[in-house]
Structures are given as structure tokens and as C-alpha cells.
Design an enzyme around this catalytic site. Structure first.
Site, PDB file in Angstrom:
ATOM      1  N   CYS A  12       0.853  -1.194   0.000  1.00 37.56           N
ATOM      2  CA  CYS A  12       0.000   0.000   0.000  1.00 37.56           C
ATOM      3  C   CYS A  12       0.886   1.239   0.000  1.00 37.56           C
ATOM      4  O   CYS A  12       2.101   1.156   0.110  1.00 37.56           O
ATOM      5  CB  CYS A  12      -0.932   0.014   1.214  1.00 37.56           C
ATOM      6  SG  CYS A  12      -0.066   0.151   2.799  1.00 37.56           S
ATOM      7  N   CYS A  15       3.357   1.808   2.764  1.00 36.49           N
ATOM      8  CA  CYS A  15       4.640   1.108   2.636  1.00 36.49           C
ATOM      9  C   CYS A  15       5.655   1.986   1.908  1.00 36.49           C
ATOM     10  O   CYS A  15       6.785   2.180   2.379  1.00 36.49           O
ATOM     11  CB  CYS A  15       4.451  -0.212   1.878  1.00 36.49           C
ATOM     12  SG  CYS A  15       3.363  -1.393   2.678  1.00 36.49           S
ATOM     13  N   ASP A 418      -9.069  16.000 -23.795  1.00 33.54           N
ATOM     14  CA  ASP A 418      -8.573  15.832 -25.157  1.00 33.54           C
ATOM     15  C   ASP A 418      -9.760  16.000 -26.094  1.00 33.54           C
ATOM     16  O   ASP A 418     -10.906  15.754 -25.707  1.00 33.54           O
ATOM     17  CB  ASP A 418      -7.967  14.431 -25.298  1.00 33.54           C
ATOM     18  CG  ASP A 418      -7.564  14.126 -26.725  1.00 33.54           C
ATOM     19  OD1 ASP A 418      -6.869  14.958 -27.326  1.00 33.54           O
ATOM     20  OD2 ASP A 418      -7.954  13.057 -27.232  1.00 33.54           O
ATOM     21  N   ASP A 607      -7.914   9.545 -24.563  1.00 33.94           N
ATOM     22  CA  ASP A 607      -8.119   8.198 -25.095  1.00 33.94           C
ATOM     23  C   ASP A 607      -6.917   7.645 -25.839  1.00 33.94           C
ATOM     24  O   ASP A 607      -6.872   6.448 -26.142  1.00 33.94           O
ATOM     25  CB  ASP A 607      -9.309   8.206 -26.070  1.00 33.94           C
ATOM     26  CG  ASP A 607      -8.931   8.839 -27.403  1.00 33.94           C
ATOM     27  OD1 ASP A 607      -8.559  10.030 -27.404  1.00 33.94           O
ATOM     28  OD2 ASP A 607      -8.982   8.140 -28.427  1.00 33.94           O
ATOM     29  N   ASP A 611      -1.969  10.880 -24.913  1.00 35.42           N
ATOM     30  CA  ASP A 611      -2.535  11.426 -23.670  1.00 35.42           C
ATOM     31  C   ASP A 611      -1.941  10.770 -22.422  1.00 35.42           C
ATOM     32  O   ASP A 611      -2.174  11.247 -21.305  1.00 35.42           O
ATOM     33  CB  ASP A 611      -4.056  11.227 -23.649  1.00 35.42           C
ATOM     34  CG  ASP A 611      -4.754  11.935 -24.797  1.00 35.42           C
ATOM     35  OD1 ASP A 611      -4.382  13.087 -25.079  1.00 35.42           O
ATOM     36  OD2 ASP A 611      -5.650  11.334 -25.408  1.00 35.42           O
TER      37      ASP A 611
END
Length: 796
Positions: A12, A15, A418, A607, A611
Site C-alpha cells: 500500500c 509502505c 482531449d 483516449d 494522452d
């Protein structure tokens, strides 16, 4: 000196933050950056003060495995496999354990109590040993002053386990005859948390696949021209100045300049724009582009890590490593809660020992404090709400990559979008058609379609979709790269393409200004017959989505690689006030950084491959599920259907989930605040005490409350509900001959009040509409009549 290390065992963000916090304290260490996704650590240090071995030793003292990056072959599925095996084995043991613990409640046959307790002890002990990693990491976290979720899990499970061991010993010694143990409580906690960590690990692996997806796009081999001879070499062997041959379908592996040839280049991987660009001698081409047709000889200017495509890969890596993780609420609370509860338990034990001299009674009160304040509810407060929130998101077509995103998405106040395939459909469509002659479109369209059927150009496919298929044949067909098509149909010579394809005497001055669109001219040897205007059409719900975001006070910005005119038209159409044009990938990355520095909490919506760096750099990256795998893997949230209206839903789900998390944490504390004093014997003078069994029941009630409360996430608000389509009509229409006709009908019917969905079938000459209101037949008939068509029948 800067060194990169591989780090195994992180589960996690606490950590990764713990490693950074402890190493940065060391003399000689200048900076530490830990990437949870890549499972790596980059350390800038003075080699004269601190050595590599000491850095590795310090990291391993925290409970992790560390070694120099590349020293061993990494198996990214290693941790997931370990967690999977742990859970399966734990589950196989947990099922019989539950039988022996709870069988008497269902009147199931059980062995004698002493044997039953021993069996429970053996099964629970094996499960805890299998999941001992929680206890090791939780203990080390306490030792280093940063209790985490492992600390909560280990404290909760070991409390129930130790109490059960004590009552089992008392039973076997004949001193007491207890009726129940809590072996299943501790075993179940570690088993379910192991399941959660396994699923989380799988999610992190998928996120890390973005870089692998990027690297796979470039070809492993390429055709090199050396001394006039074509030879195949590895892409990695190319040097600056080498000349390579690229044909239709080839990906460009280097940045370079065209020295021979003519081709249509698809730069969508770099610029995100869907319309190919014609490129010829002296034209510049970037790696990651693909040739749609033609051929070129390209002189390499930048190769290897210096190419634009490689820089995009590096930006994705850097953005992923530098993104500041959000500290989980439960981990923040546990750093105070766990030590306080432990101290209260110890004090309770000591005080009762001194007052009563009764060791058993003191232990009873002490263990009751631990059990009643067992952080099961605190540990569940966040995960169960997150699970419910992600489930609600999935049902809405919204996929959250991790809990941190779900908790923080509601804070977004600036959405950067975008243009191509995000706001728009992502492919060129005919948006306007003008006929300058008296010839009927029904006569012209089959000719145009026949000419375009010979081409593989994306614009050709859009024109065919608009005009419909044709049975006519083309003679003397010629495709001129960069210009268009010349061919004969019914012994008449036609020209179809840009203005370069037309005979010089054809007058095009009559064409109105369509600068923001791509124009195709259709002419014969004598006159300009018609023109097509093509553009990337805005998605139907984009304007609605932008309006919803603006009403919520969220700033919207469009980022595109397209020209200013096109960008302005799209921005005006959907209602975006601020837009940036001719933006390259590195500029998108910097644009996101700019808004973050201004104090905005940003979400990047995209998409394409181009990007990816911006998606990773933004506070929350949102990818369209209809986009590339690279963008999807780089994002924090995926909108499966590609609809922008899901952005508002994303924020609403996040807001509601975060609210419930806070409620759960409050109520978890409320139970503890009431229960701890009573469990500690504060009210014993009034004969009000809690046994460990009752304390455990209170703990269960607390856990039950937070789980039940989390389920409220699945209840949609009234504002989020859409009107249900109650009426469906089928309209038989006479006079539709082409896709242009069908498009006109669809657009007109969509504007009728109450109509939610329109489907037009050109083949069957009919339109089907779904509406929330009972639309009058007269309105439909008049709408169709105004278009020049005739309604034959309307069927409800």
C-alpha cells in the site's frame, strides 16, 4: 550518485511512504522516490557517506526485499501468486473452522468440547501462520513509528486468537467451562484482507502494463538501405543518419526527415488527431506514426531513447513515480488509535491487578478492552465503502483503478479534455454536402461511391458511408497520393479529392468558407459538381456533459493538437470557454502541470497514446474505454462506453463514497468510545461489566453497522435518475435514398421534445424512436414532411 532499486513486498501507499520517510533521514541521502506501481526506488545519495549495501539493508530492515534494479529477473506476478496461494489455502482451512466454531448454532454434529476447541486452535493457528506477513509487517511498522493497515489487521486478529487460546487452556485444565471461542474471528480477518490485497495487486499489475503496451508498438526489425541494398536489422541497431524504407502499414521507429517518396501518415498515436497527413520529401516524421499508404525513405535524426516516442514512454514512467499518493484515512487514524488502545488495555490490566489481586479478572478486563476496541470496524470502514463504490461505478460503466482515486475524485475542480475521440467521435464524418448543379443526389452518389470504393483512405470510407454503396464500375482508375482520385464512370471522367486533383480551369471560388473542415471536391472535365465537408463530429452527449460540469463549478479546458480554427469551432459547439490548440504530448504534460501549480485539482480525460503522460501527471487520469490500451492502463478511472456524461457520475460516486467512509469512521469510534470504558470496568461498581464475549458482540455490531452503511452507496440519488422510455414508435418513411437522407431524419426526430433515442434504417426505410412522452403523430408527420419525405405509417 543516483541508483535505482527493485523493492518487493510493498502492499500500500503507506509502505512506499514509510520507506521514503525512513531513508531520507539517513546521512548522505539527498532524495528518495518510491514507485508502488513499478515496485522500484530511486535514491540520490553521496556514495562516500552511505553505501548501496547499507541502503538495501535499511530497506530490508523495514520488512521488504531490495536489490539493484536489473540484478534479478523480475516476475511482476510474483506477489499476486503468493497472495492467491495464501488466500486459497486459508479459505480451505477457514471453511471447516467455521463449522467447528458455529456448528452448535445450527445443531450440527460436533465432537466433545475439548476436542472441538483443540481442532479450532490447530486450524486457526495454521491460518495465522500462513498469513504471518501481516504480523511481521505490522510489528515492524509499530517499531518504526508508522502503524498501518497491517498493524490494524494483526492487532484485531491476534486479540481474538489470544483470548481463545486462554479459554481453551482454562477448559483443558478444568478451571473453567467456556461455551465459545473466537478463533474464527482472527482467522477470518486475515483471510479476507489477504483476498483484498490479492485483488489490489492484480489491479497494480494492470496499471503497470501501460509501459509494456507502449514499447510493443514499435517494430523489432526495420528495413535499412545501405549502399543501395535493402537489409533487415534490429530497430535498436539504428544510428543517426541511417536511411530506412517504410511501406504502407509500417510503424515509424525513429524521428527523421523524408528523403524520398510520398505517403499518407497517421500521427494519431502522437498528436491524437484522426485525419492522416500527407508527407513528402523534407517532411518531418516522428516515431510512433504509421504509414496508411504510399512509401517513404526516412533519414534517421533521432534514434533510441532520444525519439519523441521514447520520451513519451519516459514521461509515463516519471509521472507514475512522481504522483503523490493519498494517505488512506484508516491509516492516518490508526497511527493514533492503535497505540492509545494498547496503552489503555495495559493500564486496565495493571490497575485491576493492583485493586483486586485477581489475575484472571484483570486479564478479563484487559482483553475485553482490546476486543471491544478491536479495529475491525475501523479497518472495514474504508474497504467496504470502497468495494460498494467501485461496484456502483461498475454498474454505471465507470471503473476505478484503486481506492485512493475513489476517495479523492470528488475534489476535482478542473477537467482537462482531449478533443479527438473524447469530445468528438474520433473519426472523420461528412458534416456538410453542397450540390452546385441541377443533377439529383440519387444520380451523383452512386458515381462518387464507386470512385471512393477503390480507395482505402479513411476519408473515402466516410464518403461511402454517407453516399451508400454503389454497383457502378470504374474505368481508368488512378489514385494520386496527396491529391485524390481520377476515374471514368459510364464513360465520363471525374475528379474527386482536394483542389490539387482538379483541372486548373475549374472554378472553386463558389465554395463557401469551410476552413475548419476538410473539403473534398467532385468535378468532371467541365465544372465543379459538388463538395463534401468532413470533420470529426462532436459526440451527442458532449455538450450536455460539459454543461453539467460547469454547473457544478468545475473549470473545463480542451486540449488538442488540431489547428486554432477547428479547436475554436468544437469549443464553441460544446460550450468550453478555454481551449489550447496545436498541443504536442510534452505540452499536454506541461499544461497539466501548469494548472496544478495554479492550485487546481486536475482530471485529464483522454483516449490516445499521446494522452498517457498527461493522464499519469494529473491528480486523476480518466480514459475513454473506447480508446487505446495504453491510455486505459495509464489512467486511474476508465469510462467503459466513452461517454463524457460519466465524468459527473464519477464525481458523484466519489463524493458519496467519501461521505460514507467518514460516517463509518465516526461510528466505529463512537462504538469504541462507549465500549472501552465499560469493557475496562468503569461501571463495575454498578455490576455493569463486559465479558470478552459481549465485547466481541459489540465489535461485531460495529462491523455490521459500517458494512450496512456502505451499501447505501448503491442507492442512486433522485437527481441522477433519468426518465425511463415509456413509448416506442416505428415510422415507415418514403423518399430516403442515401445516408444523407437518413442523417437528416435522425437529426430532426432527435430534436422533438421527449424523444430520447432515434434509430434510422435506410435499408428498411423506417425510423424507430423511444420517448418519455407520448409524442403526437401530427408532430412526427409534420417533421418528416418538412424534410421532403412522406410518412407511410406510424406503428406504436
Amino acid at each position: 550518485m543516483i541508483k535505482k532499486f527493485s523493492v518487493e513486498g510493498m502492499s500500500c501507499t503507506v509502505c512506499s511512504q514509510g520507506i521514503e520517510r525512513n531513508l531520507i533521514k539517513q546521512d548522505g541521502v539527498n532524495s528518495v522516490t518510491v514507485s508502488l506501481i513499478e515496485k522500484t526506488m530511486t535514491v540520490d545519495f553521496d556514495h562516500a557517506i552511505i553505501s548501496v549495501d547499507k541502503i538495501i539493508g535499511l530497506t530490508e530492515s523495514l520488512g521488504y526485499t531490495a536489490y539493484l534494479y536489473g540484478a534479478k529477473k523480475q516476475d511482476k506476478y510474483k506477489d499476486a501468486k503468493i497472495l492467491k496461494n495464501r488466500f486459497i489455502i486459508s479459505l480451505c482451512l477457514l471453511i471447516p473452522l467455521m463449522y467447528f466454531c458455529m456448528g452448535n448454532m445450527l445443531s450440527l454434529p460436533l465432537p466433545k468440547k475439548q476436542i472441538n476447541f483443540i481442532i479450532q486452535f490447530i486450524l486457526a493457528t495454521i491460518i495465522l501462520v500462513i498469513n504471518r506477513k501481516f504480523f511481521i509487517n505490522g510489528t515492524k511498522a509499530i517499531c518504526h513509528g508508522s502503524p498501518n493497515m497491517d498493524t490494524l489487521v494483526s492487532l484485531g486478529s491476534i486479540s481474538a486468537y489470544l483470548y481463545s487460546v486462554v479459554v481453551t487452556v482454562l477448559l483443558l485444565s478444568g478451571k473453567q467451562n467456556p461455551t465459545h471461542t473466537f478463533f474464527e474471528g482472527g482467522a477470518m480477518v486475515v483471510s479476507l484482507v489477504t483476498l483484498g490485497k490479492w485483488l489490489e495487486e492484480l489491479s497494480k499489475i494492470k496499471t503497470g502494463d501501460a509501459i509494456d503496451s507502449l514499447n510493443k508498438l514499435l517494430p523489432k526489425t526495420v528495413t535499412l538501405i545501405k549502399d543501395g541494398v535493402e537489409i533487415t536489422v534490429l530497430t535498436g541497431e539504428l544510428k543517426k543518419g541511417d536511411v530506412i524504407l517504410l511501406k504502407a502499414g509500417d510503424y515509424v521507429p525513429v524521428d527523421g526527415i523524408v528523403v524520398e517518396g510520398l505517403a499518407s501518415i497517421d500521427k494519431s498515436a502522437i498528436t491524437g488527431e484522426s485525419i492522416p497527413e500527407e508527407i513528402t520529401v523534407f517532411g518531418k516524421v516522428n516515431s510512433g506514426s504509421i504509414l496508411k499508404d504510399g512509401y517513404i525513405k526516412l533519414k534517421a535524426d533521432k534514434v533510441g531513447n532520444d525519439t519523441l516516442f521514447s520520451k513519451i514512454v519516459e514521461m509515463v514512467k516519471d509521472a507514475g513515480a512522481s504522483k503523490a499518493p493519498i494517505q488512506k484515512i484508516a491509516d492516518k487514524v490508526s497511527s493514533v488509535f492503535v497505540p492509545i488502545v494498547t496503552v489503555i488495555s495495559v493500564i486496565t490490566f495493571i490497575v485491576w491487578c493492583l485493586i483486586t489481586k485477581d489475575l484472571y479478572k484483570a486479564f478479563n478486563f484487559g482483553i475485553s478492552v482490546l476486543v471491544v476496541s478491536c479495529p475491525c470496524a475501523l479497518g472495514l470502514a474504508t474497504p467496504v465503502a470502497v468495494m460498494a463504490g467501485t461496484g456502483r461505478g461498475a454498474s454505471e460503466g465507470i471503473l476505478f483503478k484503486n481506492a485512493e482515486v475513489l476517495q479523492s475524485a470528488h475534489k476535482i475542480n478542473c477537467v482537462l479534455l482531449d478533443k479527438t475521440a473524447t469530445i468528438t467521435e474520433g473519426k472523420p464524418c461528412v458534416v456538410d454536402y453542397i450540390n452546385y448543379t441541377g443533377e439529383a443526389n440519387e444520380t451523383l452518389f452512386p458515381i462518387i461511391s464507386a470512385l471512393e470504393s477503390k480507395s482505402n483512405h479513411p476519408l473515402a470510407q466516410s464518403v461511402i458511408e454517407y453516399c451508400g454503396k454503389s454497383e457502378k464500375t470504374v474505368q481508368e482508375y488512378e489514385y494520386v497520393i496527396g491529391s485524390g482520385i481520377i476515374g471514368k464512370v459510364d464513360n465520363v471522367k471525374y475528379y474527386l479529392g482536394n483542389n490539387k486533383i482538379l483541372p486548373p480551369y475549374i472554378d472553386v471560388s463558389i465554395v463557401k468558407d469551410l476552413s475548419a473542415k476538410t473539403i473534398l471536391y467532385f468535378a468532371d472535365d467541365y465544372q465543379l459538381i459538388s463538395v463534401f465537408a468532413l470533420a470529426d463530429r462532436v459526440k451527442k452527449d458532449s455538450k450536455k456533459a460539459i454543461t453539467e460540469l460547469k454547473k457544478s463549478g468545475i473549470k473545463t479546458v480542451m486540449i488538442t493538437g488540431d489547428n486554432k480554427s477547428t479547436a475554436k469551432d468544437i469549443a464553441n459547439e460544446v460550450g468550453i470557454d478555454e481551449f489550447l490548440y496545436e498541443v504536442l504530448p510534452e505540452d499536454k504534460y506541461l499544461t497539466v502541470e501548469k494548472y496544478k501549480k495554479q492550485g487546481y485539482i486536475t482530471a485529464m480525460v483522454g483516449d490516445g497514446i499521446n494522452d498517457s503522460p498527461a493522464l499519469r501527471t494529473s491528480d486523476i487520469g480518466i480514459a475513454m474505454g473506447t480508446g487505446t490500451d495504453v491510455a486505459i492502463n495509464s489512467a486511474d478511472v476508465v469510462i467503459v462506453n466513452g461517454s463524457l456524461t460519466a465524468i459527473k457520475k464519477t464525481l458523484e460516486i466519489s463524493k458519496k463514497t467519501n461521505k460514507i467512509i467518514k460516517q463509518n469512521l465516526f461510528w466505529a469510534f463512537f462504538y469504541n468510545v462507549i465500549g472501552i470504558p465499560i469493557a475496562g470496568g468503569v461501571l463495575s461498581f454498578a455490576n455493569i461489566t463486559l465479558t470478552p464475549a459481549i465485547a466481541s458482540a459489540m465489535m461485531s455490531i460495529s462491523s455490521l453497522f459500517v458494512v450496512s452503511n456502505a451499501l447505501r452507496v448503491n442507492k442512486g440519488s433522485k437527481n441522477s435518475k433519468t426518465k425511463v422510455s415509456k413509448y416506442n414508435l416505428t415510422i415507415l418513411i418514403e423518399g430516403m435514398h442515401c445516408n444523407h437522407c437518413a442523417f437528416k431524419v435522425e437529426s430532426a426526430l432527435s430534436k422533438i421534445k421527449g424523444v430520447q433515442k432515434v434509430e434510422v434504417s435506410l435499408e428498411n426505410k423506417k425510423a424507430t424512436i423511444s420517448s418519455s412522452e407520448n409524442v403526437a403523430k401530427e408532430i412526427i408527420e409534420n417533421t418528416i414532411k418538412d424534410l421532403g419525405f412522406v410518412v407511410q405509417n406510424i406503428v406504436r
